[in-house]
Design a protein around this motif. Structure first.
Motif, PDB file in Angstrom:
ATOM      1  N   GLU A   1      29.746  10.091  11.622  1.00 42.22           N
ATOM      2  CA  GLU A   1      30.517   9.764  12.821  1.00 42.22           C
ATOM      3  C   GLU A   1      32.018   9.879  12.568  1.00 42.22           C
ATOM      4  N   ALA A   2      32.444   9.478  11.365  1.00 36.58           N
ATOM      5  CA  ALA A   2      33.878   9.531  11.053  1.00 36.58           C
ATOM      6  C   ALA A   2      34.375  10.955  10.889  1.00 36.58           C
ATOM      7  N   GLY A   3      33.487  11.857  10.452  1.00 39.11           N
ATOM      8  CA  GLY A   3      33.923  13.219  10.156  1.00 39.11           C
ATOM      9  C   GLY A   3      33.608  14.249  11.216  1.00 39.11           C
ATOM     10  N   ASP A   4      32.823  13.887  12.232  1.00 39.33           N
ATOM     11  CA  ASP A   4      32.414  14.868  13.251  1.00 39.33           C
ATOM     12  C   ASP A   4      32.635  14.258  14.631  1.00 39.33           C
ATOM     13  N   ALA A   5      33.659  14.721  15.318  1.00 32.87           N
ATOM     14  CA  ALA A   5      34.018  14.160  16.619  1.00 32.87           C
ATOM     15  C   ALA A   5      32.979  14.458  17.691  1.00 32.87           C
ATOM     16  N   THR A   6      32.083  15.425  17.436  1.00 30.49           N
ATOM     17  CA  THR A   6      31.065  15.762  18.440  1.00 30.49           C
ATOM     18  C   THR A   6      29.869  14.825  18.401  1.00 30.49           C
ATOM     19  N   VAL A   7      29.793  13.983  17.368  1.00 31.37           N
ATOM     20  CA  VAL A   7      28.658  13.069  17.223  1.00 31.37           C
ATOM     21  C   VAL A   7      29.012  11.729  17.868  1.00 31.37           C
ATOM     22  N   GLY A   8      28.175  11.297  18.793  1.00 30.07           N
ATOM     23  CA  GLY A   8      28.419  10.030  19.463  1.00 30.07           C
ATOM     24  C   GLY A   8      27.745   8.872  18.753  1.00 30.07           C
TER      25      GLY A   8
ATOM     26  N   PRO B   1      27.282  -0.586  17.650  1.00 33.72           N
ATOM     27  CA  PRO B   1      28.687  -0.737  18.053  1.00 33.72           C
ATOM     28  C   PRO B   1      29.578   0.255  17.315  1.00 33.72           C
ATOM     29  N   ASP B   2      30.713   0.552  17.894  1.00 35.48           N
ATOM     30  CA  ASP B   2      31.643   1.509  17.312  1.00 35.48           C
ATOM     31  C   ASP B   2      32.207   0.961  16.004  1.00 35.48           C
ATOM     32  N   ALA B   3      32.083   1.739  14.925  1.00 35.34           N
ATOM     33  CA  ALA B   3      32.614   1.322  13.626  1.00 35.34           C
ATOM     34  C   ALA B   3      34.082   1.672  13.474  1.00 35.34           C
ATOM     35  N   GLN B   4      34.637   2.395  14.453  1.00 32.42           N
ATOM     36  CA  GLN B   4      36.071   2.730  14.465  1.00 32.42           C
ATOM     37  C   GLN B   4      36.504   3.427  13.173  1.00 32.42           C
ATOM     38  N   GLY B   5      35.645   4.294  12.672  1.00 32.38           N
ATOM     39  CA  GLY B   5      35.977   5.083  11.490  1.00 32.38           C
ATOM     40  C   GLY B   5      35.758   4.381  10.171  1.00 32.38           C
ATOM     41  N   ARG B   6      35.249   3.150  10.189  1.00 34.57           N
ATOM     42  CA  ARG B   6      35.011   2.437   8.930  1.00 34.57           C
ATOM     43  C   ARG B   6      33.918   3.133   8.123  1.00 34.57           C
ATOM     44  N   LEU B   7      34.061   3.085   6.807  1.00 38.72           N
ATOM     45  CA  LEU B   7      33.073   3.654   5.894  1.00 38.72           C
ATOM     46  C   LEU B   7      32.646   2.602   4.873  1.00 38.72           C
ATOM     47  N   VAL B   8      31.414   2.700   4.425  1.00 36.14           N
ATOM     48  CA  VAL B   8      30.926   1.813   3.370  1.00 36.14           C
ATOM     49  C   VAL B   8      29.782   2.522   2.660  1.00 36.14           C
TER      50      VAL B   8
END
Length: 340
Positions: free
Chosen positions: A99-106, A112-119
């Protein structure tokens, strides 16, 4: 980091006298990681115990770490929501990266939206196992694993069935099916309820892992299964009906009717060879979380559809952390574009 789930697999592999190479392949880890963990945590005649090994490893960590998930409410909300929907730590971590790396993926349903967070999945596991006893249940989270060791396979006895007229062997299936690049090839089987009195059909598309669960009001009867398959499959576009691989059970005695009505060739696996339908076998294990062995299996199709929908919303590493639904829909849209 080697997790407790990894160590359960290691212990089961050692008990079954598997080679370190085979254990490493099953866990998708290097042999050196497995060998090092066994060497560090093997204890005398008792050998390697997953719980004791994990406890020792925890004590060996000298520095307490601030847990990333606890420090970030947005990330914590996303991880908890995904865990509640039976997504594994690996699936959650992989999906966040996608999701963080591909803007076409919803967003996936209920996430809920992770707002670009990674773990990382290791961090999620560390967070899970650091929680107080019973905390997961209080948060409405149930992990998939329900046993501490893999069940040992027993020799399979002779199974009796009436020969199915007109069977086409899996040996005659086109060679390109093996690489999974051509969509529309399905694997199927029955899951059977208590006393063999109820059943449902399970179908998985090999390329996308998209799953269907079909209610069978008549149980294992061949006519009822044929009707269910025709009803659910004949509406698919032609490219999604390349073929179906099934077990040699008598429930498929009406396979010729399915082939004619749904334009779907059917191939039969060899007896006692579940590895010839690996995707379906694995999926049936996931479905058993919802429809346990020994329980009556409902034929209420909306309920079965809800189970399939939840499975189809789990991101898969093999799909680049797309969900089966997303992968399936992308193929459908690509086919429409190419033929339109």
């Amino acid at each position: 980091m080697v997790t407790i789930e990894d160590r359960v697999v290691i212990a089961a592999g050692l008990k079954a006298k598997l080679t370190l190479t085979a254990i490493a392949a099953e866990l998708d880890r290097s042999v050196s990681v497995i060998s090092r963990d066994i060497r560090r945590h093997r204890v005398g005649p008792a050998g390697y115990g997953p719980v004791s090994a994990d406890s020792t490893a925890r004590l060996a960590r000298s520095r307490p770490q601030q847990r990333k998930i606890d420090a970030d409410p947005v990330l914590a909300a996303r991880v908890r929501a995904d865990l509640r929907h039976s997504r594994t730590p690996r699936q959650i971590a992989g999906r966040l990266h996608l999701e963080a790396g591909d803007a076409t993926v919803g967003l996936m349903g209920s996430s809920p939206d992770a707002q670009g967070r990674l773990v990382s999945h290791e961090a999620i596991y560390r967070w899970i196992y650091a929680l107080p006893k019973g905390e997961l249940a209080r948060q409405g989270i149930m992990l998939r694993s329900k046993r501490s060791a893999r069940q040992r396979r027993r020799p399979v006895g002779e199974r009796s069935w009436d020969r199915i007229v007109g069977m086409v062997s899996i040996d005659d299936r086109p060679e390109h099916v093996a690489d999974r690049k051509v969509p529309g090839w399905w694997e199927g089987d029955l899951i059977v309820g208590k006393g063999g009195k109820s059943a449902a059909a399970t179908l998985v598309e090999r390329t996308t892992r998209y799953t269907l669960i079909l209610g069978l009001p008549q149980g294992k009867k061949a006519d009822g299964l044929a009707d269910a398959l025709i009803d659910h499959l004949q509406g698919l576009p032609n490219f999604m009906r390349q073929g179906l691989t099934w077990d040699q059970g008598t429930e498929m005695a009406r396979h010729a009717s399915v082939t004619i009505a749904a334009d779907l060739p059917i191939y039969f696996a060899h007896p006692h060879s579940p590895w010839e339908r690996p995707t379906n076998e694995n999926t049936n294990g996931l479905i058993r979380d919802y429809l346990p062995k020994g329980d009556h299996i409902t034929s209420h199709q909306p309920y079965l559809d809800a189970i399939a929908a939840e499975l189809n919303e789990r991101p898969r590493a093999v799909l680049g952390y797309l969900t089966p639904r997303e992968a399936f829909e992308r193929l459908l849209l690509a086919n429409v574009a190419s033929t339109g």
